[in-house]
Design a protein around this motif. Structure first.
Motif, PDB file in Angstrom:
ATOM      1  N   SER A  90      -0.554  -5.546   1.678  1.00 13.76           N
ATOM      2  CA  SER A  90      -1.977  -5.856   1.532  1.00 13.76           C
ATOM      3  C   SER A  90      -2.190  -7.332   1.193  1.00 13.76           C
ATOM      4  O   SER A  90      -3.314  -7.787   1.086  1.00 13.76           O
ATOM      5  CB  SER A  90      -2.609  -4.972   0.455  1.00 13.76           C
ATOM      6  N   ALA A  94      -3.145  -4.486  12.056  1.00 16.68           N
ATOM      7  CA  ALA A  94      -2.143  -3.438  12.273  1.00 16.68           C
ATOM      8  C   ALA A  94      -1.534  -3.497  13.671  1.00 16.68           C
ATOM      9  O   ALA A  94      -0.348  -3.232  13.842  1.00 16.68           O
ATOM     10  CB  ALA A  94      -2.756  -2.067  12.028  1.00 16.68           C
ATOM     11  N   GLN A 138       0.852  -1.186   0.000  1.00 13.97           N
ATOM     12  CA  GLN A 138       0.000   0.000   0.000  1.00 13.97           C
ATOM     13  C   GLN A 138       0.893   1.242   0.000  1.00 13.97           C
ATOM     14  O   GLN A 138       2.076   1.159   0.371  1.00 13.97           O
ATOM     15  CB  GLN A 138      -0.879   0.005   1.265  1.00 13.97           C
ATOM     16  N   PRO A 139       0.356   2.400  -0.382  1.00 15.55           N
ATOM     17  CA  PRO A 139       1.162   3.632  -0.364  1.00 15.55           C
ATOM     18  C   PRO A 139       1.762   3.962   1.007  1.00 15.55           C
ATOM     19  O   PRO A 139       2.817   4.573   1.096  1.00 15.55           O
ATOM     20  CB  PRO A 139       0.173   4.720  -0.801  1.00 15.55           C
ATOM     21  N   ASP A 140       1.103   3.509   2.095  1.00 15.96           N
ATOM     22  CA  ASP A 140       1.626   3.810   3.430  1.00 15.96           C
ATOM     23  C   ASP A 140       2.710   2.824   3.876  1.00 15.96           C
ATOM     24  O   ASP A 140       3.202   2.900   4.991  1.00 15.96           O
ATOM     25  CB  ASP A 140       0.493   3.843   4.459  1.00 15.96           C
ATOM     26  N   GLY A 141       3.093   1.880   3.004  1.00 17.88           N
ATOM     27  CA  GLY A 141       4.168   0.941   3.325  1.00 17.88           C
ATOM     28  C   GLY A 141       3.716  -0.337   4.003  1.00 17.88           C
ATOM     29  O   GLY A 141       4.542  -1.137   4.420  1.00 17.88           O
ATOM     30  N   THR A 142       2.401  -0.541   4.118  1.00 21.04           N
ATOM     31  CA  THR A 142       1.905  -1.788   4.701  1.00 21.04           C
ATOM     32  C   THR A 142       1.621  -2.792   3.589  1.00 21.04           C
ATOM     33  O   THR A 142       1.292  -2.430   2.466  1.00 21.04           O
ATOM     34  CB  THR A 142       0.621  -1.556   5.529  1.00 21.04           C
ATOM     35  N   GLU A 193       8.007  -0.534  13.955  1.00 26.64           N
ATOM     36  CA  GLU A 193       7.916   0.190  12.691  1.00 26.64           C
ATOM     37  C   GLU A 193       8.655  -0.540  11.570  1.00 26.64           C
ATOM     38  O   GLU A 193       9.778  -0.982  11.735  1.00 26.64           O
ATOM     39  CB  GLU A 193       8.526   1.590  12.867  1.00 26.64           C
TER      40      GLU A 193
END
Length: 192
Positions: free
Chosen positions: A104, A122, A98-102, A128
């Protein structure tokens, strides 16, 4: 004396015949690649973790390398991260990002089959940058090294990372390697 020359002629004829037979051995009607064509390995099937592990000797299982066609089949296109054992090796874990670095979703190859992985909630990912993917009883945690700088390589960011691979209570093993992340899958030769 004549008997020797007759025997010598027969020996020469036998030698000539043998050489002729040997010379003809390599000349088949069709080249080997027509008779027995080289085929690309088939793309592995996507199965649930339980099916992939059925009948396997769990203590000896390691995630296997995957080709891009297998990863595309399981994850589709889009931004992804790949974990590799070596800098030049093929991925053993691939994750949609995902754009936030998580992550999917992800995929790992076990016992000759592709196993889809789901991201953990999450609150279960921990520190981090650590990524957790599961498919009961499989659990994969990837932790990029905090002290190394990412570098651009063919449009990909590479970082040293550690991957923990677990199968229930029967197996827990860690691997050091590299995590390559990019906005699009890496462009590789058609052989991968």
């Amino acid at each position: 004396m004549r008997a020797l020359s007759s025997q010598a002629r027969q020996a020469r004829l036998a030698l000539a015949a043998a050489i002729g037979l040997l010379a003809g051995c390599g000349e088949s009607a069709a080249p080997d690649d027509v008779v027995d064509p080289v085929r690309a390995p088939g793309i592995a099937r996507i199965v649930p973790a339980g099916e992939a592990l059925s009948g396997a000797h769990i203590p000896t299982i390691d995630p296997a390398t995957m080709v891009d066609a297998e990863i595309q089949k399981a994850l589709g296109a889009g931004p992804r991260c790949d974990f590799r054992y070596t800098g030049g090796g093929k991925p053993v874990l691939a994750m949609n990002m995902q754009p936030d670095g998580t992550a999917s979703g992800g995929v790992v190859k076990l016992n000759g089959n592709l196993v889809p992985l789901s991201p953990a909630p999450a609150d279960a990912t921990g520190p981090e940058g650590r990524l957790l993917l599961t498919a009961d009883p499989v659990r994969v945690v990837v932790a990029p090294a905090a002290d190394n700088e990412a570098e651009d390589r063919e449009g990909m960011r590479r970082r040293e990372a550690t991957m923990m691979f677990e199968i229930g209570q029967n197996l827990r093993v860690g691997y050091r390697g590299y995590m390559d992340c990019g906005a699009a899958p890496p462009v590789r030769s058609s052989r991968q």
